[in-house]
Motif scaffolding. Structure first.
Motif, mmCIF file in Angstrom:
data_model
loop_
_atom_site.group_PDB
_atom_site.id
_atom_site.type_symbol
_atom_site.label_atom_id
_atom_site.label_comp_id
_atom_site.label_asym_id
_atom_site.label_seq_id
_atom_site.Cartn_x
_atom_site.Cartn_y
_atom_site.Cartn_z
ATOM 1 N N VAL A 15 34.972 37.126 38.262
ATOM 2 C CA VAL A 15 34.988 38.309 39.120
ATOM 3 C C VAL A 15 34.890 37.919 40.591
ATOM 4 O O VAL A 15 35.614 38.445 41.430
ATOM 5 C CB VAL A 15 33.847 39.282 38.743
ATOM 6 C CG1 VAL A 15 33.703 40.382 39.768
ATOM 7 C CG2 VAL A 15 34.096 39.870 37.369
ATOM 8 N N SER A 18 37.675 34.111 41.392
ATOM 9 C CA SER A 18 39.082 33.981 41.015
ATOM 10 C C SER A 18 39.988 34.177 42.219
ATOM 11 O O SER A 18 39.934 35.209 42.893
ATOM 12 C CB SER A 18 39.438 35.012 39.936
ATOM 13 O OG SER A 18 40.827 35.014 39.713
ATOM 14 N N LEU A 21 42.365 37.188 41.781
ATOM 15 C CA LEU A 21 41.826 38.524 42.002
ATOM 16 C C LEU A 21 41.274 38.717 43.408
ATOM 17 O O LEU A 21 40.627 39.719 43.687
ATOM 18 C CB LEU A 21 40.726 38.817 40.970
ATOM 19 C CG LEU A 21 41.147 38.787 39.504
ATOM 20 C CD1 LEU A 21 39.939 38.978 38.596
ATOM 21 C CD2 LEU A 21 42.212 39.820 39.222
ATOM 22 N N LEU A 24 41.367 42.053 45.335
ATOM 23 C CA LEU A 24 40.669 43.199 44.758
ATOM 24 C C LEU A 24 39.199 43.151 45.154
ATOM 25 O O LEU A 24 38.598 42.074 45.183
ATOM 26 C CB LEU A 24 40.760 43.193 43.231
ATOM 27 C CG LEU A 24 42.143 43.200 42.590
ATOM 28 C CD1 LEU A 24 42.020 43.162 41.069
ATOM 29 C CD2 LEU A 24 42.955 44.398 43.031
ATOM 30 N N PRO A 26 35.125 43.905 44.481
ATOM 31 C CA PRO A 26 34.370 43.683 43.234
ATOM 32 C C PRO A 26 34.480 44.822 42.217
ATOM 33 O O PRO A 26 34.589 44.566 41.013
ATOM 34 C CB PRO A 26 32.930 43.491 43.720
ATOM 35 C CG PRO A 26 33.096 42.901 45.081
ATOM 36 C CD PRO A 26 34.304 43.597 45.662
ATOM 37 N N GLU A 28 37.002 46.882 41.831
ATOM 38 C CA GLU A 28 38.360 46.821 41.276
ATOM 39 C C GLU A 28 38.485 45.649 40.296
ATOM 40 O O GLU A 28 39.127 45.767 39.256
ATOM 41 C CB GLU A 28 39.385 46.696 42.396
ATOM 42 C CG GLU A 28 39.500 47.945 43.249
ATOM 43 C CD GLU A 28 40.321 47.751 44.506
ATOM 44 O OE1 GLU A 28 40.909 48.742 44.975
ATOM 45 O OE2 GLU A 28 40.379 46.608 45.028
ATOM 46 N N ARG A 29 37.868 44.527 40.634
ATOM 47 C CA ARG A 29 37.882 43.372 39.727
ATOM 48 C C ARG A 29 37.203 43.721 38.413
ATOM 49 O O ARG A 29 37.677 43.362 37.337
ATOM 50 C CB ARG A 29 37.176 42.175 40.365
ATOM 51 C CG ARG A 29 37.913 41.592 41.531
ATOM 52 C CD ARG A 29 37.133 40.476 42.159
ATOM 53 N NE ARG A 29 37.712 40.159 43.463
ATOM 54 C CZ ARG A 29 37.393 39.104 44.159
ATOM 55 N NH1 ARG A 29 36.504 38.243 43.699
ATOM 56 N NH2 ARG A 29 37.957 38.884 45.322
ATOM 57 N N TYR A 30 36.096 44.431 38.503
ATOM 58 C CA TYR A 30 35.377 44.844 37.303
ATOM 59 C C TYR A 30 36.284 45.721 36.433
ATOM 60 O O TYR A 30 36.382 45.511 35.225
ATOM 61 C CB TYR A 30 34.095 45.582 37.685
ATOM 62 C CG TYR A 30 33.363 46.141 36.485
ATOM 63 C CD1 TYR A 30 32.547 45.326 35.708
ATOM 64 C CD2 TYR A 30 33.512 47.479 36.132
ATOM 65 C CE1 TYR A 30 31.898 45.827 34.598
ATOM 66 C CE2 TYR A 30 32.858 47.989 35.020
ATOM 67 C CZ TYR A 30 32.055 47.159 34.261
ATOM 68 O OH TYR A 30 31.419 47.661 33.155
ATOM 69 N N PHE A 32 39.518 45.849 36.386
ATOM 70 C CA PHE A 32 40.586 45.001 35.864
ATOM 71 C C PHE A 32 40.095 44.221 34.642
ATOM 72 O O PHE A 32 40.737 44.205 33.600
ATOM 73 C CB PHE A 32 41.074 44.046 36.963
ATOM 74 C CG PHE A 32 42.120 43.079 36.502
ATOM 75 C CD1 PHE A 32 43.459 43.430 36.531
ATOM 76 C CD2 PHE A 32 41.770 41.828 36.031
ATOM 77 C CE1 PHE A 32 44.433 42.550 36.094
ATOM 78 C CE2 PHE A 32 42.734 40.938 35.592
ATOM 79 C CZ PHE A 32 44.069 41.302 35.632
ATOM 80 N N LEU A 33 38.945 43.582 34.775
ATOM 81 C CA LEU A 33 38.430 42.725 33.699
ATOM 82 C C LEU A 33 38.008 43.520 32.462
ATOM 83 O O LEU A 33 37.951 42.961 31.365
ATOM 84 C CB LEU A 33 37.288 41.856 34.208
ATOM 85 C CG LEU A 33 37.735 40.749 35.169
ATOM 86 C CD1 LEU A 33 36.541 40.061 35.793
ATOM 87 C CD2 LEU A 33 38.630 39.748 34.468
#
Length: 183
Positions: A15, A18, A21, A24, A26, A28-30, A32-33
């Motif tokens: 998160v 990367s 990513l 993005l 945090p 948005e990363r969450y 996504f993941l």
């Protein structure tokens, strides 16, 4: 308990660290993941082989992946060994298969036991429907990666051929009919 903490640490590594990513935030990363699927592989196991259809990308949560260009089983001595690249957490690989209908250009083999997070074409469709802003940022990253690869490849080609040949190939490929591409 310790396994859960390690898994949380490994996922937070993806998160926050990367490169893929990076554009993005945090939250948005969450999101996504949350659409990624955890896959476990044993040492020596292949995630995919060269020329397989590209169905998705992977984030390395734990372990080491070797991407190999060429045919790994056919090499008999060091001079014939294909080029390879080792990847570790939080690296990702196979991203262009999400946005483009491409066959794999490499084989991906686990050098150690691996925990990977897979993100596949149907997951992108869900992301696009639920979070269009994140999907656009994801596609921007894919486009930037593809353009960077094109730029590097054109530069290298101009070094072994000449700049005019490299640019002519680039321009010709732009205007060629791509509707007949292999899947």
């Amino acid at each position: 308990m310790f396994d859960k903490l390690k898994r949380l640490k490994d996922q937070s590594n993806i998160v926050f660290k990367s490169k893929f990513l990076a554009n993005l935030n945090p939250a948005e990363r969450y999101e996504f993941l949350q659409l990624c699927h955890r896959r476990s592989y044993k040492e020596g196991e292949y995630v995919f082989y060269k020329n397989d259809p590209g169905t998705g990308m992977y984030f390395i949560e734990d372990g080491t992946i070797e991407l190999t260009v060429g045919e790994p089983e056919s090499s008999s001595n060091d001079e014939d060994k294909p080029n390879s690249l080792e990847l570790h957490s939080p690296d990702s690989f196979g991203a262009l298969s999400i946005g483009y209908n491409l066959r794999r250009k490499t084989s991906a083999r686990c050098m150690t036991d691996c925990e990977l997070l897979g993100f596949f074409k149907p997951d992108f469709e869900v992301l696009r429907d639920r979070h269009p802003k994140i999907a656009v940022k994801f596609l921007q990253t894919l486009t930037n990666k593809a353009l960077k690869q094109l730029e590097v490849t054109t530069k290298k080609l101009s070094e072994v051929a000449d700049e005019q040949t490299a640019l002519n190939l680039q321009i010709q490929s732009y205007y060629e009919d791509t509707s007949e591409e292999s899947v």
